[in-house]
Design a protein around this motif. Structure first.
Motif, short mmCIF file in Angstrom:
data_model
loop_
_atom_site.label_atom_id
_atom_site.label_comp_id
_atom_site.label_asym_id
_atom_site.label_seq_id
_atom_site.Cartn_x
_atom_site.Cartn_y
_atom_site.Cartn_z
N MET A 194 0.96 -1.59 0.10
CA MET A 194 -0.10 -0.08 0.41
C MET A 194 1.27 1.03 0.24
SD MET A 194 -3.16 0.80 2.97
CE MET A 194 -3.97 -0.41 2.22
N THR A 195 0.66 2.39 -0.58
CA THR A 195 1.15 3.47 -0.68
C THR A 195 0.26 4.57 0.42
OG1 THR A 195 1.99 2.97 -3.30
CG2 THR A 195 2.61 5.41 -2.44
N PHE A 196 1.18 5.03 0.75
CA PHE A 196 0.71 6.09 1.57
C PHE A 196 -0.06 6.63 0.43
CE2 PHE A 196 1.20 10.39 3.61
CZ PHE A 196 0.42 10.47 4.50
N GLN A 197 -1.21 8.15 0.45
CA GLN A 197 -1.56 8.64 0.05
C GLN A 197 -1.82 10.55 0.87
OE1 GLN A 197 -3.60 9.72 -2.87
NE2 GLN A 197 -3.56 11.50 -2.03
N PRO A 198 -0.47 10.76 0.05
CA PRO A 198 -0.53 12.76 0.78
C PRO A 198 -2.00 12.93 1.39
CG PRO A 198 0.71 12.34 -1.02
CD PRO A 198 -0.45 11.09 -0.70
N TYR A 199 -2.33 13.97 1.60
CA TYR A 199 -3.52 14.59 2.85
C TYR A 199 -3.68 16.20 2.74
CZ TYR A 199 -7.65 15.69 5.62
OH TYR A 199 -8.36 15.97 6.14
N VAL A 200 -4.29 16.59 2.46
CA VAL A 200 -4.57 18.09 2.93
C VAL A 200 -6.28 18.30 3.28
CG1 VAL A 200 -2.86 19.10 1.22
CG2 VAL A 200 -4.91 19.42 0.39
N PRO A 201 -6.81 18.97 4.57
CA PRO A 201 -8.38 18.51 4.31
C PRO A 201 -9.10 19.76 3.95
CG PRO A 201 -6.26 19.85 6.46
CD PRO A 201 -5.45 18.94 5.32
N THR A 202 -8.27 21.23 3.18
CA THR A 202 -8.78 21.76 2.74
C THR A 202 -8.57 22.44 1.41
OG1 THR A 202 -10.47 23.71 2.69
CG2 THR A 202 -8.62 23.40 4.37
#
Length: 263
Positions: free
Chosen positions: A1-9
């Motif tokens: 599994m590859t880490f998914q970058p994230y921004v909340p907005t």
């Protein structure tokens, strides 16, 4: 599994969040099993590659190479890629120098197949240099799956500095930006230019870019725009306009643009 970058907005708030968390997010991404396997394969195999034909015939190697230069969508254009690499960059008439997208020239120059008797794939530090680009570009691509504004801003944060350091005229640097789609999108977005802008004569486009950057940041010199404080203001403006555009539609209203005068 590859880490998914994230921004909340989105918008400026999302850009601020990403800046504060990017180090930990990128560490987690680069540690992902898929990314590690791709980099290990590239490091193990690339030194044996002596011709463009060998590279394009190895799907995994080619995938890493294209990803490293933001060209992953061209994985099936093997004839074009091979020709770009074979002709190199030293001849002004080489295909890489004639294509409007300057990322091909960057890739051809980095591999050196058409420029040197022995390509750069034989250099001991070559795998690590391409692997570093691969991680950066792959992280940005993964981020772009959920927020393309953040992807474009990260790319510009790195690539604008690289262009500023080149030994060329300011005009040439501007044409480099105009010929690199992700960078062009940042400047068009920051100034809320319409989609029809790209149909104008190139010299007219350059004049508009120079006038807008001069008015907003007090300079149209790429070396000065790439300085940390000015670059931060440019990317803040791009993120803010993108956020407003998402909220109010494709054309940001004038009152909203007034809010951006401090950027």
């Amino acid at each position: 599994m590859t880490f998914q970058p994230y921004v909340p907005t989105g918008g400026l708030a999302g850009w601020r969040f990403l800046q504060n968390t990017i180090a930990s997010q990128k560490d987690a991404f680069s540690a992902s099993a898929v990314v590690q396997r791709d980099m290990e394969y590239f490091r193990e195999k690339i030194s044996d590659v002596e011709t463009p034909e060998q590279l394009v015939n190895d799907f995994r190697l080619l995938s890493v190479a294209l990803n490293a230069f933001g060209l992953s969508e061209d994985i099936n254009n093997k004839f074009l890629i091979r020709k770009v690499l074979e002709e190199g960059t030293l001849d002004p008439e080489a295909l890489a120098n004639r294509l409007s997208d300057t990322r091909y020239r960057d890739m051809a120059r980095a591999f050196g197949f058409g420029d040197f008797p022995v390509p750069n794939t034989a250099l001991s530090d070559f795998p690590d240099r391409i692997a570093a680009r691969y991680v950066d570009q792959s992280f940005e691509q993964a981020l772009g799956n959920t927020n393309n504004t953040m992807r474009l801003a990260l790319n510009a944060q790195r690539e604008l500095v690289n262009i500023a350091e080149e030994d060329s005229s300011n005009r040439t640097k501007w044409f480099r930006i105009m010929g690199t789609p992700p960078l062009r999108q940042v400047f068009e977005g920051a100034f809320n230019l319409p989609t029809s802008f790209g149909t104008l004569d190139l010299d007219r486009q350059l004049t508009v870019f120079e006038e807008r950057t001069e008015a907003a940041f007090g300079t149209s010199d790429i070396s000065e725009l790439a300085q940390p404080e000015t670059l931060e203001r440019l990317l803040d403006r791009f993120a803010a306009v993108a956020g407003l555009t998402a909220s109010f539609g494709t054309q940001v209203t004038s009152p909203a643009l007034v809010l951006l005068r401090g950027f």
